[in-house]
Scaffold this motif. Structure first.
Motif, short mmCIF file in Angstrom:
data_model
loop_
_atom_site.label_atom_id
_atom_site.label_comp_id
_atom_site.label_asym_id
_atom_site.label_seq_id
_atom_site.Cartn_x
_atom_site.Cartn_y
_atom_site.Cartn_z
N THR A 150 -31.79 13.49 -90.10
CA THR A 150 -31.00 12.86 -90.79
C THR A 150 -30.51 13.37 -91.97
O THR A 150 -31.37 14.06 -92.57
CB THR A 150 -31.73 11.29 -90.96
N LEU A 151 -29.37 13.12 -92.38
CA LEU A 151 -28.75 13.72 -93.53
C LEU A 151 -29.23 13.35 -94.86
O LEU A 151 -29.47 11.73 -94.63
CB LEU A 151 -27.30 14.12 -93.41
N GLY A 152 -29.23 13.76 -95.90
CA GLY A 152 -29.57 13.05 -97.34
C GLY A 152 -29.08 14.01 -98.33
O GLY A 152 -28.53 15.09 -98.26
N PRO A 153 -29.32 13.59 -99.39
CA PRO A 153 -28.72 14.37 -100.62
C PRO A 153 -29.31 15.91 -100.59
O PRO A 153 -30.35 16.13 -100.54
CB PRO A 153 -29.28 13.64 -101.94
N TRP A 195 -8.89 15.17 -97.13
CA TRP A 195 -7.74 14.09 -97.12
C TRP A 195 -8.23 12.79 -97.06
O TRP A 195 -7.58 12.11 -97.53
CB TRP A 195 -6.96 14.15 -95.73
N ALA A 196 -9.45 12.40 -96.54
CA ALA A 196 -9.86 11.00 -96.30
C ALA A 196 -10.76 10.59 -97.35
O ALA A 196 -10.84 9.42 -97.60
CB ALA A 196 -10.84 11.21 -95.00
N GLY A 197 -11.09 11.48 -98.29
CA GLY A 197 -11.86 10.85 -99.49
C GLY A 197 -13.25 10.91 -99.17
O GLY A 197 -13.85 11.34 -98.01
N PRO A 198 -14.22 10.04 -99.86
CA PRO A 198 -15.69 10.00 -99.82
C PRO A 198 -15.92 9.14 -98.43
O PRO A 198 -15.50 8.26 -98.01
CB PRO A 198 -16.01 9.17 -100.88
N VAL A 199 -16.92 9.76 -97.62
CA VAL A 199 -17.62 9.29 -96.55
C VAL A 199 -19.09 9.26 -96.68
O VAL A 199 -19.78 10.51 -96.98
CB VAL A 199 -16.99 9.98 -95.35
N LYS A 200 -19.84 8.09 -96.41
CA LYS A 200 -21.27 8.11 -96.60
C LYS A 200 -21.86 8.62 -95.32
O LYS A 200 -21.45 8.21 -94.13
CB LYS A 200 -21.54 6.60 -96.88
N VAL A 201 -22.70 9.41 -95.44
CA VAL A 201 -23.33 10.17 -94.38
C VAL A 201 -24.89 10.18 -94.53
O VAL A 201 -25.69 10.66 -93.55
CB VAL A 201 -22.83 11.73 -94.11
N GLN A 202 -25.39 9.61 -95.61
CA GLN A 202 -26.90 9.77 -95.68
C GLN A 202 -27.55 8.75 -94.76
O GLN A 202 -26.88 7.92 -94.62
CB GLN A 202 -27.09 9.12 -97.16
N GLY A 203 -28.60 9.26 -94.21
CA GLY A 203 -29.09 8.52 -93.17
C GLY A 203 -28.81 8.54 -91.58
O GLY A 203 -29.29 8.10 -90.72
N LEU A 204 -27.78 9.50 -91.51
CA LEU A 204 -26.99 9.62 -90.09
C LEU A 204 -27.40 10.94 -89.73
O LEU A 204 -27.69 11.75 -90.37
CB LEU A 204 -25.31 9.66 -90.34
N THR A 205 -27.44 10.95 -88.52
CA THR A 205 -27.87 12.10 -87.64
C THR A 205 -26.57 13.02 -87.58
O THR A 205 -25.41 12.45 -87.86
CB THR A 205 -28.10 11.73 -86.26
N LEU A 240 -38.11 3.98 -93.28
CA LEU A 240 -37.01 4.23 -92.68
C LEU A 240 -35.74 3.64 -93.80
O LEU A 240 -35.98 3.24 -94.59
CB LEU A 240 -37.18 3.30 -91.40
N SER A 241 -34.61 3.84 -93.08
CA SER A 241 -33.44 3.59 -94.03
C SER A 241 -33.21 1.85 -94.10
O SER A 241 -32.64 1.86 -95.25
CB SER A 241 -32.29 4.30 -93.25
N ASP A 242 -33.48 1.21 -93.38
CA ASP A 242 -33.62 -0.27 -93.68
C ASP A 242 -34.93 -0.90 -94.40
O ASP A 242 -34.91 -2.07 -94.77
CB ASP A 242 -33.75 -0.84 -92.34
N GLY A 243 -35.62 0.17 -95.06
CA GLY A 243 -36.67 -0.56 -95.99
C GLY A 243 -38.09 -0.71 -95.05
O GLY A 243 -39.06 -0.89 -95.74
N SER A 244 -37.92 -0.58 -93.89
CA SER A 244 -39.04 -0.73 -93.14
C SER A 244 -40.04 0.65 -92.93
O SER A 244 -39.45 1.50 -93.44
CB SER A 244 -38.92 -1.19 -91.70
N LEU A 245 -41.34 0.45 -92.72
CA LEU A 245 -42.31 1.23 -92.57
C LEU A 245 -42.81 1.87 -91.20
O LEU A 245 -43.18 0.91 -90.32
CB LEU A 245 -43.57 1.37 -93.55
N GLU A 246 -42.58 2.89 -90.72
CA GLU A 246 -43.04 3.45 -89.25
C GLU A 246 -44.36 4.31 -89.59
O GLU A 246 -44.22 5.12 -90.36
CB GLU A 246 -41.78 4.21 -88.65
N ILE A 247 -45.32 3.63 -88.63
CA ILE A 247 -46.68 4.21 -88.44
C ILE A 247 -46.64 5.15 -87.45
O ILE A 247 -46.67 4.42 -86.33
CB ILE A 247 -47.77 3.38 -88.90
N ILE A 248 -46.84 6.27 -87.48
CA ILE A 248 -47.29 7.22 -86.16
C ILE A 248 -48.67 7.78 -86.40
O ILE A 248 -49.03 8.55 -87.20
CB ILE A 248 -46.16 8.36 -86.21
N ASP A 249 -49.25 7.45 -85.23
CA ASP A 249 -50.67 7.74 -84.73
C ASP A 249 -50.64 9.17 -84.13
O ASP A 249 -50.05 9.51 -83.30
CB ASP A 249 -51.39 6.74 -84.03
N VAL A 250 -51.38 10.00 -84.89
CA VAL A 250 -51.61 11.46 -84.19
C VAL A 250 -52.95 11.73 -84.04
O VAL A 250 -53.84 11.45 -84.76
CB VAL A 250 -50.83 12.22 -85.46
#
Length: 438
Positions: free
Chosen positions: A108-111, A145-155, A255-265
Motif C-alpha cells: 500500500t502506498l504512503g508518503p 490536469w486532474a489535480g490532487p488525488v489521494k493514493v495513501q493506503g491504496l494498492t 490498518l488504515s481504518d484504525g483497527s489492529l490486525e494481529i498475525i500469529d507467526v
C-alpha cells in the motif's frame, strides 16, 4: 434240369471260424474304448495334482559343498515363465494444510513513495519525466490536469483506478499503469526476547541505523532490495535470546481504518520444516513481539542456538581456579570444555579438575546451580560436557590441598604479623646501634 430250392450253406468248420473272428473283433473294440476312458481319467488326475502342488514347491537349498569356489565360472540356467517387474520409487503426496497461512496483502502506498504513471497513447502525461510523482505527506499526488488525488493506503491497482477516474474527464477510457519506483522508509518496532529491542527505520537504499534490507542488484531500475521479513528484523535487533518462544511470535499491524490486525507467526515451523510462509513480509508501523518461553527443552535449545536468528556469539563467565578468569565470548552451543580451555584451562595445582559448578538462568528469573563431572575427552552431552547458553557461569573450585594450604595460611597469618612487628623493632634498634658505633 431240376430246380434247386434250398440255399447254399457253409460247412460247419468255416462257420465256427467266422464266429470266432467276430467275437475277437467285438472284444478288441470294447477293450480300446475302456483303455481310452481310463487313460483320459489318469491324465486329468495327473494334471490336477501337478497344478495343485506347483505353488507349494520350494527351491532346493544349496549346501556348503554345492557353492562354487570364489572366482570360478558359474552356469546359471534361465528362469522360464517368470516376469520380472522393475522397482519404482515410492511417491507420497502431502495434502495441503487444513488452515492455510493468511495471504499477504499487496503493498500500500504512503508518503514519500515514488511512483510512475504511464497512460496508453498519452506520452505527454507518461514516462520518467512527466509521469513521476512522489506521494506527499497528506497522502496525495498532484496530477498535471486532474489535480490532487489521494493514493495513501491504496494498492497499485487501486491507485490505477483512482487515477483513471480523475483523468476520465479529459481522456476517453484512459488505460493507466502505476509502477512503484522507490519505496518510502518503513518504521517498525521489535519487542520482547531480542538482544536490542526498539524501533528501527528501514530505508530502501539500505542506509538505516540497523541494516535490514539486503541489496539484490536488480536490473532495469525499480526497487532493487529484498523486502524485509520477520527474520530479517530479528537479525537486525541482535537476534533472539535463549528464552524466546518462537511458536507464539506476533506481528501487530495497524490498518488504515484504525483497527489492529494481529498475525500469529510460528517461526519454530520455519526452523523445523523450512516453511517460508511463516516468514511474512513487513509493512510500515508493524510491531513484532517475541514472548518469553515458559519452559526450555534441551534439544530445542540446541536448535535455537544454531539458527541464524540467534546472535553469533554468547557471553559466558568463567570464575575460580582458571588461568584467565572473567567473561568470554563464544559461539552458541559451545561445549563447556571448550569454554574452560578458552579461559586458559585449570590453574594447577590449585584447581579441582574433577568437578565444576554450572549456574544457569531460568525463564522465570531464578538461577539453577548444578555440579558437572568434568571429562575433557567427552563429546558434547548434558552430563559431562553440556552446551552453554548465554550468561552461563562456570565456577572452578579449589582442590583439597589448596583449601588446606589457604586455611593454614589464614591461621598463621596473625602470628606472622606479630613476629613481623618484633622483627621491625629489632631491625630499627640494630640500625640505630650501627649508626652510634660509627
Amino acid at each position: 434240369m431240376a430246380n434247386r430250392s434250398d440255399s447254399y450253406s457253409l460247412p460247419p468248420v468255416v462257420q465256427q471260424v467266422a464266429t470266432a473272428f467276430r467275437l475277437v473283433g467285438w472284444i478288441s473294440f470294447w477293450t480300446q474304448i475302456v483303455l481310452g476312458v481310463v487313460s483320459g481319467v489318469v491324465l486329468i488326475f495327473a494334471a490336477g495334482s501337478f497344478g495343485a502342488a506347483a505353488p507349494h514347491t520350494q527351491p532346493a537349498q544349496i549346501t556348503q559343498s554345492q557353492v562354487p569356489p570364489s572366482g570360478a565360472p558359474t552356469q546359471s540356467s534361465p528362469r522360464r515363465g517368470v516376469i520380472l517387474t522393475p522397482s519404482l520409487p515410492n511417491r507420497t503426496i502431502v495434502p495441503p494444510p487444513t488452515s492455510a497461512f493468511p495471504f499477504e496483502e499487496a503493498y500500500t502506498l504512503g508518503p514519500s513513495d515514488q511512483i510512475q504513471i504511464d497512460i496508453f497513447d498519452v506520452p505527454e502525461l507518461s514516462g520518467a519525466t512527466a509521469g513521476r510523482y512522489i506521494v506527499q505527506l497528506d497522502g496525495t499526488i498532484n496530477l498535471i490536469w486532474a489535480g490532487p488525488v489521494k493514493v495513501q493506503g491504496l494498492t497499485l491497482q487501486q491507485a490505477e483506478q483512482a487515477i483513471s477516474q480523475a483523468y476520465a474527464r479529459f481522456i476517453r477510457n484512459p488505460l493507466v499503469t502505476v509502477s512503484l519506483i522507490e519505496t518510502r522508509s518503513l518504521r517498525i518496532s521489535v519487542a520482547g526476547e531480542v538482544k536490542r529491542p526498539g524501533a528501527y527505520v528501514i530505508s530502501p537504499e539500505g542506509a538505516t541505523d540497523n541494516r535490514i534490507l539486503v541489496e539484490a542488484g536488480g536490473a532495469g531500475g525499480g526497487v532493487t532490495n529484498q523486502w524485509p521479513t520477520v527474520t530479517k528484523a530479528l537479525q537486525a535487533a541482535g537476534g533472539i535470546t535463549q528464552f524466546a518462544d518462537l511458536r507464539r511470535v506476533q506481528v501487530r499491524r495497524p490498518l488504515s481504518d484504525g483497527s489492529l490486525e494481529i498475525i500469529d507467526v510460528n517461526l519454530w515451523e520455519l526452523l523445523r520444516t523450512g516453511e517460508l510462509n511463516q516468514d511474512i513480509r513487513l509493512r510500515d508501523r508493524d510491531a513484532i513481539v517475541i514472548p518469553t518461553a515458559t519452559t526450555l527443552n534441551e534439544s530445542e535449545a540446541l536448535v535455537l542456538g544454531s539458527a541464524n536468528l540467534s546472535p553469533e556469539t554468547i557471553r559466558v563467565n568463567v570464575i575460580g581456579e582458571v588461568s584467565n578468569p572473567g567473561v568470554i565470548e563464544v559461539s552458541p552451543n559451545t561445549p563447556m570444555n571448550q569454554a574452560l580451555l578458552a579461559a586458559g584451562g585449570f590453574q594447577r595445582p590449585r584447581a579441582r579438575t574433577s568437578k565444576v559448578e554450572l549456574v544457569r538462568l531460568s525463564p522465570n528469573g531464578t538461577a539453577i546451580r548444578r555440579t558437572v563431572d568434568v571429562d575433557l575427552a567427552a563429546g558434547i552431552n548434558d552430563q559431562t560436557n553440556p552446551a552453554l547458553r548465554d550468561f552461563d557461569t562456570i565456577i572452578v573450585s579449589r582442590n583439597g590441598n589448596a583449601v588446606f594450604s589457604d586455611n593454614l595460611n589464614s591461621v598463621l597469618d596473625p602470628f606472622d604479623r606479630f613476629f613481623g612487628i618484633f622483627n621491625t623493632i629489632f631491625g630499627t634498634i640494630n640500625t640505630i646501634t650501627e649508626i652510634g658505633d660509627e
